[in-house]
Design a protein around this motif. Sequence first.
Motif, PDB file in Angstrom:
ATOM      1  N   TRP A 361       2.414  47.761  62.270  1.00 14.99           N
ATOM      2  CA  TRP A 361       1.485  47.092  61.348  1.00 14.99           C
ATOM      3  C   TRP A 361       0.334  47.935  61.008  1.00 14.99           C
ATOM      4  CZ3 TRP A 361       3.314  42.948  58.778  1.00 14.99           C
ATOM      5  CH2 TRP A 361       4.262  42.387  59.294  1.00 14.99           C
ATOM      6  N   LEU A 394      -2.847  42.604  57.782  1.00  7.83           N
ATOM      7  CA  LEU A 394      -2.056  43.737  58.096  1.00  7.83           C
ATOM      8  C   LEU A 394      -0.702  43.762  57.148  1.00  7.83           C
ATOM      9  CD1 LEU A 394      -2.591  41.923  61.210  1.00  7.83           C
ATOM     10  CD2 LEU A 394      -2.480  44.397  61.685  1.00  7.83           C
ATOM     11  N   ARG A 395      -0.358  44.722  57.123  1.00  6.46           N
ATOM     12  CA  ARG A 395       0.916  45.280  56.083  1.00  6.46           C
ATOM     13  C   ARG A 395       1.875  45.936  56.627  1.00  6.46           C
ATOM     14  NH1 ARG A 395       1.434  43.898  51.189  1.00  6.46           N
ATOM     15  NH2 ARG A 395      -0.182  42.595  50.156  1.00  6.46           N
ATOM     16  N   SER A 398       6.444  46.238  61.988  1.00  9.78           N
ATOM     17  CA  SER A 398       6.414  47.111  63.218  1.00  9.78           C
ATOM     18  C   SER A 398       7.775  47.354  63.566  1.00  9.78           C
ATOM     19  CB  SER A 398       5.426  46.595  64.155  1.00  9.78           C
ATOM     20  OG  SER A 398       6.240  45.567  64.885  1.00  9.78           O
ATOM     21  N   THR A 401       9.449  44.066  64.208  1.00  5.10           N
ATOM     22  CA  THR A 401       9.710  43.246  62.936  1.00  5.10           C
ATOM     23  C   THR A 401      11.164  43.260  62.405  1.00  5.10           C
ATOM     24  OG1 THR A 401       7.152  43.679  62.410  1.00  5.10           O
ATOM     25  CG2 THR A 401       8.655  42.528  60.783  1.00  5.10           C
ATOM     26  N   VAL A 406       9.800  41.453  56.586  1.00  9.58           N
ATOM     27  CA  VAL A 406       8.909  42.436  55.969  1.00  9.58           C
ATOM     28  C   VAL A 406       9.625  42.716  54.600  1.00  9.58           C
ATOM     29  CG1 VAL A 406       9.714  44.272  57.030  1.00  9.58           C
ATOM     30  CG2 VAL A 406       7.195  44.228  56.533  1.00  9.58           C
ATOM     31  N   ASN A 412       0.484  40.040  56.613  1.00  9.14           N
ATOM     32  CA  ASN A 412       0.352  39.456  57.789  1.00  9.14           C
ATOM     33  C   ASN A 412      -1.039  39.197  58.126  1.00  9.14           C
ATOM     34  OD1 ASN A 412       0.772  38.635  60.491  1.00  9.14           O
ATOM     35  ND2 ASN A 412       1.730  40.541  61.426  1.00  9.14           N
ATOM     36  N   ALA A 423       0.044  46.821  66.290  1.00  9.68           N
ATOM     37  CA  ALA A 423      -0.864  47.279  65.013  1.00  9.68           C
ATOM     38  C   ALA A 423      -1.350  48.476  65.260  1.00  9.68           C
ATOM     39  CB  ALA A 423      -1.962  46.236  64.865  1.00  9.68           C
TER      40      ALA A 423
END
Length: 437
Positions: A361, A394-395, A398, A401, A406, A412, A423
């Motif tokens: 993230w 957050l984008r 990860s 995920t 996503v 997020n 992250a």
Amino acid sequence: MTREELRTDIAIILDRARKRTSLLTETVSDEELCAQHSPLMSPLVWDLAHIGNQEELWLVRDLGGREPVRKDIDELYDAFQHPRASRPQLPLLSPSEARGYVRTVRDKVLDVLDHTPLYGTPLSDHGFAFGMIAQHEQQHDETMLATHQLRRGSAALHAAPPPPKSAAVGGEAVVPAGPFEMGTSSDPWALDNERPAHNVHVDAFAIARAPVTNGEYIEFIGDGGYSRSGLWSEAGWAHRNASDLTAPLFWRQDSDGVWWRRRFGLVEEVPLDEPVVHVSFHEAEAFARWAGKRLPTEAEWEKAARWDPTTGRSRRYPWGDEAPSAERANLGQRHLQPATVGAYPAGASPLGVHQLIGDVWEWTSTHFRGYPGFRYFPYAEYSEVFFGTAHRVLRGGSFGTDEVAVRGTFRNWDYPVRRQIFAGFRLARDAEQDENI
Ligand code: AVJ
Ligand code: FE
């Protein structure tokens, strides 16, 4: 897509989530399932029954119009009734009761799926409620993965290592000034905070082609990054001192100066060319100032990830509209670590920005707020109650995920001090309109 194809897709996606949930809750003892590994996290057995309870509320009762399965436990599994730290003391379902409960709920849901129209109301259109619940389960699966990372003891989870680097990736891409379409009004399973689509003007900016690596982060540490107050915001410096931060979470330095990390029960040397993970927003911001750069805004991140310079259209992912695959992104707990920078050339954007989706993230500098015209759907407690200045966006997702949870529009959010999430971050800076590198 026909109704039958959609029905099959939904069944597959729900099943994938449940297999992941089972793996995360069957690889530790029942005693450990009920234990709290950190005051930041719920016991895994709470997540398990909460997954079933949300599924019961939205799919069995609301969409399906069926009788409740366990109306008596709604309050126990309402995240707003009990803070995480107090959850182990609650009279929770035992591991075997929780397993039986989620199975009963799922059986009813598959029956609802067979007998409910997948169109006609906002909740049913294109199976939205099923998509929302699959995303919810996968979000908790990522949270449970973070709980696994916090637990002590030998490894419970195992996975193949991610693919090695296959392209040399460095430097920045310059994104020219201009408008782009941010968010979506048409992605059928996009959640409320991703809506509606709206045009945003973004000034010219440069963004790193890769996330910041462990090797770069070690340079920051070595250059006194954690002891130079001028690199930190006021809130960041106060937090750095109060929590005595000196390195990413799970890192330790040996007497020879070599950095080691604990990762899902293994202890290993920190790999230098992997994106850094388990850093807070405050640490990301201090690093950026040290590097003479800044974090991207949320709009910059999304423009870098979605804007197609040839057509001017916003796409679903950096590589186009096609679903993620194992060649495009490190998602889905397929690997239990970020991949080396340069491992996913097939996932790069047209401007050559890599690994925006998957791996880690990415912290942005933007507070979590509703887009213009935001309306909560179907419930205010998913995102609206978190709007304000307490959280940063957050984008990108990860390695933890799932792909259902996503996309280029997915948002997020978390507190700027959080480090147990997967992250990291990448750097950006203002650019001249005619700058080309
Ligand atoms: C979107 C990851 C911030 O876990 O707090 C799960 C997702 N909301 N159950 C969270 C969520 C309700 C949420 N995040
Ligand atoms: Fe939840």
